[in-house]
Motif scaffolding. Sequence first.
Motif, mmCIF file in Angstrom:
data_model
loop_
_atom_site.group_PDB
_atom_site.id
_atom_site.type_symbol
_atom_site.label_atom_id
_atom_site.label_comp_id
_atom_site.label_asym_id
_atom_site.label_seq_id
_atom_site.Cartn_x
_atom_site.Cartn_y
_atom_site.Cartn_z
ATOM 1 N N ALA A 1 6.394 3.392 7.613
ATOM 2 C CA ALA A 1 5.453 4.354 7.026
ATOM 3 C C ALA A 1 6.059 5.757 7.029
ATOM 4 C CB ALA A 1 4.134 4.337 7.790
ATOM 5 N N LEU A 50 0.013 6.591 1.679
ATOM 6 C CA LEU A 50 0.899 6.943 2.779
ATOM 7 C C LEU A 50 0.149 7.748 3.814
ATOM 8 C CD1 LEU A 50 3.806 8.283 0.612
ATOM 9 C CD2 LEU A 50 3.854 6.206 1.961
ATOM 10 N N PRO A 51 0.503 7.607 5.083
ATOM 11 C CA PRO A 51 -0.071 8.502 6.078
ATOM 12 C C PRO A 51 0.147 9.944 5.636
ATOM 13 C CG PRO A 51 1.201 6.797 7.142
ATOM 14 C CD PRO A 51 1.425 6.636 5.669
ATOM 15 N N LEU A 104 -4.656 -5.500 -4.167
ATOM 16 C CA LEU A 104 -4.549 -4.089 -4.472
ATOM 17 C C LEU A 104 -4.326 -4.016 -5.959
ATOM 18 C CD1 LEU A 104 -4.233 -1.307 -3.140
ATOM 19 C CD2 LEU A 104 -1.796 -1.713 -3.124
ATOM 20 N N LEU A 114 0.840 -1.201 0.000
ATOM 21 C CA LEU A 114 0.000 0.000 0.000
ATOM 22 C C LEU A 114 0.876 1.253 0.000
ATOM 23 C CD1 LEU A 114 -2.522 -1.127 2.768
ATOM 24 C CD2 LEU A 114 -2.869 -1.230 0.322
ATOM 25 N N LEU A 115 1.917 1.217 0.828
ATOM 26 C CA LEU A 115 2.829 2.362 0.907
ATOM 27 C C LEU A 115 3.506 2.609 -0.444
ATOM 28 C CD1 LEU A 115 4.468 1.471 4.338
ATOM 29 C CD2 LEU A 115 2.859 3.332 3.913
ATOM 30 N N PHE A 134 8.638 6.162 4.267
ATOM 31 C CA PHE A 134 7.972 6.388 2.985
ATOM 32 C C PHE A 134 7.479 7.822 2.906
ATOM 33 C CE2 PHE A 134 7.734 1.827 2.266
ATOM 34 C CZ PHE A 134 7.793 1.763 0.891
ATOM 35 N N ALA A 135 6.861 8.289 3.997
ATOM 36 C CA ALA A 135 6.286 9.636 4.000
ATOM 37 C C ALA A 135 7.387 10.679 3.774
ATOM 38 C CB ALA A 135 5.569 9.886 5.320
#
Lengths: 92, 653
Positions: free
Chosen positions: B226, A47-48, B473, A41-42, B229-230
């Motif tokens: 996460a 992404l958040p 997905l 998903l990332l 990635f961000a």
Amino acid sequence: MHDTRTNTNRAGRELRLAQIGLHEEVELVRIDLPDEQAEPLLERGLLPGCRLCPVRLSPAGDPVVMVDGTLLALRRETADCLCVRLARGLAD
Amino acid sequence: MSASGPRSVRRPAAPGSEAGSTATLGERSQAPPTRPLVALVGPPNAGKSTLFNQLTGLRQKIANYPGVTVEKKLGVVDLGDGLEVELVDLPGVNGFSARTADERITRDVLEGRAPGLRAPDALVLIVDSTRLEPHLMLVEPTLALGVPTLLALNMADELHARGGAVDPSALGEALGVTAVETNARTGQGLDQVRRFLRAVAERGPLPERACPAVSNVAKGTPLPMADQFARRRRHIAELTRRAGFRAAGPSALTRRLDALFLHRVWGPLIFLVVGVVVFQAMFTWATPFMDGVEAVIAGSGEWLAARLPESWFRSLLIDGVWSGVGSVLVFLPQILVLFLFLGILEDSGYMARAAVIADRLMYRVGLQGRAFLPLLSAYACAVPAVLAARTVEDERDRLATIFVAPFMTCSARLPVYALLIAAFIPERPLLGPFMGTRAATLLGLYALGVLAAVGSAFLLKRTLLRGEPSSFLMELPPYRVPSLRSLGLRLVDRTRVFLRRAGRIILLVAVVLWGLTQVPRVDGGAPPIDESALAAAGHVIEPAIRPLGFDWRIGVGLVSSLAAREVIVATLGTIYGVEDADEGSIQLQAALQRDLDLGSAVALLVFFVFALQCMSTVAVVRRETGGWKWPLIQWSYMLALAYGGAFLANWLI
């Protein structure tokens, strides 16, 4: 989709993507999945902090979301693991 | 196209052949590197293969990376003045987590750890301009390699048409690479790509060096994944902002077509129609071509036989090699038709929508949406179905799809079903004029196959292929008109791969089976079939098949049908001395009625529903799973099921 009053009531609260109506833009807060399952998903931009918007339901009721100009089809089970909040300023 | 396949097979070992020959490119790469290696990297659906085909044309060589199913696509780009680079087309990946075989291979090639390939001397990154930011996220980790890099902003025309904009030179400067706008389909911007490759060729290969690791996230940092990635995403946003990037507006065409293809009512309906058309095309449209291929093989065999003296060599050539090759070639029309359709569906963008529609149903069974069309095509033939299972991205789902595909009732089973049903099932009306007992039996055999497939998939996902359910997905790419050139090259690809890989094994088995019909020699000639080693094999397995109600004659039929199911009809014809036996032969039916009772006839039918008697399928599964493990498990499992089912049927009836 929803009138302004429901939007203000829901604004700021954490919701699940599965609870969001079509064409409501939301911000992704958190992915409640272990890293191995979250990574795909990332990689595709979920992404958040990103803005996403459910644009369609598949015939079986699974959501199709728009992220970064890309259409992604998810399963309901996955959408249930995505914590979102309504994007601010969209209600008006 | 058939001429280019064999040429590249037969002339691989000509190390000193002239430059510019079309056939021998892969072998020469083992010589001291004179041509730099350039890797083509990008996400799926960004136009990577189209660019690869545009640059290399037919100067391609496809092999598998050792031990895995990922295809190694190598090609040579001729840049004029004797300058050339070798181009490797890496599989389309969504990241560098090394979770899938595709991602592992991509990482290994980039880091110079893939066997038989040295570290690339330059990179061509290709991204879809209409999805620039997520795609930059993907290719950005490769910049750490520090080799000369070209960024091809593909489908730039579509970006502009949809109101987007980007300044390639500013973006290239921000990233520290050369960036150009391209449209791989029309060839726009290709000269700039070639100019870059020419500079790479002029400079020659880079010296040996240690390559840094390529991965999604840095190892050993305390920052959660996460967040890493961000952070990269913010960095990309900053870069694209400096390059004046304006995202493409929504595609009106895609929105309108999705409203139709994913419609609650029309969507599934259109999906069904597409399925029926693909099915029909394989079943009926390919048939004249298959008959044609058969006629050509038979005709040329006879022509050849008439010109050779009677000898064991003639028999080997005609009855062994010729019919063996024929049994492979006959599948080619079906494979081409299927891959033409799959190519159109994939390149147009519809395939992803079809997968979404089929996903719920397939998910319940333990498979996923993309497995639907391969399984549907398995009704015509399992061979193209197994090849088509490549569209299933998840490795476990792909293996499960390959595993259950041969349970679908393929067209080779039909002659056997027709013969046995005609001989043993009396025709009586069941549902008035709509369905008789024979049609019902046939339908029952189809249903039994589906049941076996569903049950096996279910079982497999809880045993050998157990694991966390993959988060399905599916990226829905914008709709696009498929390019004829791409479709054509894909068909050439598939033809080469199929003939080369499956052909070898099938030839071997065909020759062995032929050998069994030739010994022991009687008066210096072949024995009658009931005295041959093949018949002896039938006698050897007779005790084993006795509980199923079969005698040695059926045993011989079963052994010979290892080659291909329908062969049993001809073999039984030979054994019972029936001239020109086919499934409609009354004599053959009468002979079978003497030797089998209803119970053993049904047992034989059940055996054919379950057993994997098809060396073409075994050969293709071996190729597609990268080893003997899966075909052996599959073959034994299906045999056990066939034996058990037949035993039960014979015992019950």
